[in-house]
Design a protein around this motif. Structure first.
Motif, short mmCIF file in Angstrom:
data_model
loop_
_atom_site.label_atom_id
_atom_site.label_comp_id
_atom_site.label_asym_id
_atom_site.label_seq_id
_atom_site.Cartn_x
_atom_site.Cartn_y
_atom_site.Cartn_z
N THR A 215 0.82 -1.21 0.00
CA THR A 215 0.00 0.00 0.00
C THR A 215 0.85 1.26 0.00
O THR A 215 1.60 1.52 0.94
CB THR A 215 -0.93 0.02 1.23
N ASP A 216 0.74 2.04 -1.06
CA ASP A 216 1.38 3.36 -1.16
C ASP A 216 2.85 3.36 -0.74
O ASP A 216 3.30 4.22 0.02
CB ASP A 216 0.60 4.38 -0.33
N ASN A 254 -7.83 -0.53 2.09
CA ASN A 254 -6.51 -0.02 2.47
C ASN A 254 -6.15 1.22 1.66
O ASN A 254 -5.58 2.18 2.19
CB ASN A 254 -5.45 -1.10 2.29
N ASP A 255 -6.50 1.23 0.37
CA ASP A 255 -6.22 2.40 -0.47
C ASP A 255 -7.03 3.61 -0.03
O ASP A 255 -6.55 4.75 -0.11
CB ASP A 255 -6.52 2.08 -1.93
N THR A 258 -5.55 5.11 3.43
CA THR A 258 -4.32 5.90 3.39
C THR A 258 -4.60 7.39 3.28
O THR A 258 -3.88 8.21 3.87
CB THR A 258 -3.43 5.47 2.21
N VAL A 329 -11.95 2.69 -5.53
CA VAL A 329 -11.00 3.47 -4.74
C VAL A 329 -11.04 4.95 -5.12
O VAL A 329 -10.11 5.69 -4.86
CB VAL A 329 -9.56 2.92 -4.88
N LYS A 332 -8.20 6.87 -7.31
CA LYS A 332 -6.92 7.11 -6.64
C LYS A 332 -5.74 6.94 -7.58
O LYS A 332 -4.74 7.66 -7.49
CB LYS A 332 -6.77 6.17 -5.45
N ARG A 333 -5.84 5.97 -8.50
CA ARG A 333 -4.70 5.66 -9.38
C ARG A 333 -4.80 6.37 -10.73
O ARG A 333 -3.87 6.29 -11.53
CB ARG A 333 -4.62 4.15 -9.59
N TYR A 337 -1.12 11.98 -6.79
CA TYR A 337 -1.57 12.01 -5.39
C TYR A 337 -2.32 13.29 -5.04
O TYR A 337 -3.43 13.24 -4.49
CB TYR A 337 -0.40 11.83 -4.43
#
Length: 472
Positions: A215-216, A254-255, A258, A329, A332-333, A337
């Motif tokens: 994760t990250d 988890n994503d 964060t 998510v 996020k991707r 960021y």
């Protein structure tokens, strides 16, 4: 020979029912010459007529500290909640105030709580979280990854032993009595004891430890050699999973976590914001819930851009499954960021939804326009016009697909579509995506009203307003 981006073109066939895509729009799809014929559902959508229309460019500037202060009264209450959500929607917020803004947007603090009340709430949240964490850790003390059984014996710790267990002291200082912390500790133990706990975490507990190291890893926050932040993540995810047995832990959580941990930089605050957020969207982590969300994306794309959807059908990706990760998510991707954080807070402001006052006002304006133009008559007298299940993130999905229209039209099979979808990262401008989704939102609001009409005699304006907008 691979054609250049300038040589890519779209050619009408002799038929009114189809057209051919010739060439490539970029180098992502492959080196072969592409040629694909597919049905034209609506000639109005043959080309990007959307781009030829006037496009509203909404404000796109982050909320500042000075502006934020205007939304509070002298006692610290947020007295202009709608203004706060509107400002956040139109560009996110500056990093220096993000922790404060998220504390309200994600429910850590009630909007109308005072500064003093929030100090007491900090103490209460601290002891409640640690009481929950201590309870599941007490049961898991004799278990590890190798001997974790199918269920945990919840009778191994009696209430008297649990109520006497100490909890980490909260360092929040108040002007109230010294025994306040002791009172909150007792309340927290009782709260945690009464919470239903998952006695069979075997199905998800092991997955947490497998996911965390992945994760990250490239973010500075998680490069600490002590791994303290990964430990905090495990504690938060396990605490949520144990006390939300209908969900447990699912990959992707988890994503999401964060973001809360990095922004709030507090295990306790991150847990409560994460938990409240997950309780609101937990259906999206259920197979049925995500399928329903994907169906909404399909329906909206088909309604707003039927030819592009028809092409997806011909490529055998009519389910638009590549949008699954986008939604799970929250993109996020797909953004870097900083932009992914801004996108997340903009959408979670919940300012622009189809049941919001802004949407109702837009529908009302279109309603009046239809009546004034031709004494419109409704096709139906449904209790609502727009499909309110279309959340703004669904419009964002459709906006991205439409912004990448040429790349998707150059695809001839499912693998091409997935390749384009996977290569989107780093190619999106958040402001462009926001403007596109914003315009699609209001286009749908107007369209949903207009389609209720047919041109004819009779004016039922007042009756229809009463039924749809519940006006008197």
């Amino acid at each position: 020979m691979k054609q250049s981006k300038q040589n890519a073109k779209y050619v009408r066939t002799n038929s009114n029912d189809s057209f051919v895509v010739v060439g490539e729009t970029n180098g992502e799809v492959g080196d072969r010459r592409l040629s694909k014929t597919y049905e034209v559902v609506n000639s109005k959508h043959l080309m990007s007529n959307e781009d030829q229309q006037s496009v509203i460019k909404p404000d796109f500037s982050p909320l500042t500290k000075d502006t934020l202060s205007k939304y509070f009264d002298i006692d610290g209450r947020v007295v202009q909640e709608s203004k706060l959500r509107q400002s956040l929607f139109h560009g996110g917020c500056n990093e220096e105030i993000r922790r404060t803004v998220w504390s309200f947007i994600f429910g850590l603090y009630p909007m109308l709580s005072t500064t003093r009340e929030r100090k007491d709430l900090d103490i209460e949240n601290h002891y409640k979280y640690h009481a929950l964490k201590r309870r599941w850790q007490s049961y898991m003390g004799d278990y590890n990854e190798d001997n974790l059984s199918d269920s945990i014996d919840l009778s191994t710790l009696n209430m008297q032993d649990y109520m006497s267990a100490d909890l980490p002291t909260c360092d929040v200082h108040t002007v109230t009595q010294d025994n306040l912390h002791s009172t909150f500790k007792d309340m927290a133990r009782t709260y945690a004891w009464k919470k239903t706990m998952d006695s069979a975490p075997f199905s998800w507990y092991r997955v947490i430890e497998k996911d965390l190291p992945r994760t990250d890893l490239d973010h500075a926050y998680f490069k600490d050699d002590s791994n303290i932040h990964l430990d905090r993540m495990k504690n938060i995810l396990a605490t949520f999973g144990f006390f939300h047995p209908n969900v447990g832990y699912v990959q992707g959580m988890n994503d999401i976590l964060t973001r809360f941990l990095i922004v709030l930089d507090s295990e306790v605050d991150a847990y409560w914001c994460f938990a409240k957020y997950m309780e609101r969207i937990e259906n999206d982590f259920d197979e049925t819930g995500m399928v329903e969300k994907m169906v909404l994306v399909q329906k909206l794309l088909k309604e707003l851009e039927p030819n592009l959807y028809s092409h997806m059908v011909n490529c055998h990706v009519e389910d638009l499954i590549f949008c699954h990760r986008w939604l799970l998510v929250s993109f996020k991707r797909e953004f870097d960021y900083d932009e992914s954080i801004r996108y997340f807070e903009m959408v979670q402001s919940q300012y622009l939804e189809l049941d919001s006052p802004v949407a109702v006002s837009a529908q009302d304006d279109q309603f009046r326009l239809e009546v004034m133009n031709d004494k419109g008559k409704l096709r139906s007298t449904a209790a609502h016009i727009a499909e309110t299940k279309y959340t703004f993130e669904v419009f964002v999905c459709v906006a991205i697909i439409m912004l990448k229209r040429q790349q998707f039209l150059a695809c001839t099979e499912a693998s091409d579509v997935f390749q384009v979808a996977c290569n989107i990262r780093g190619t999106l401008c958040l402001q462009d995506v926001h403007a596109k989704a914003y315009n699609l939102f209001f286009k749908y609001c107007k369209k949903s009203v207009s389609e209720q009409y047919y041109r004819g005699n009779g004016n039922i304006f007042l009756n229809t307003l009463t039924k749809i907008f519940k006006w008197k």
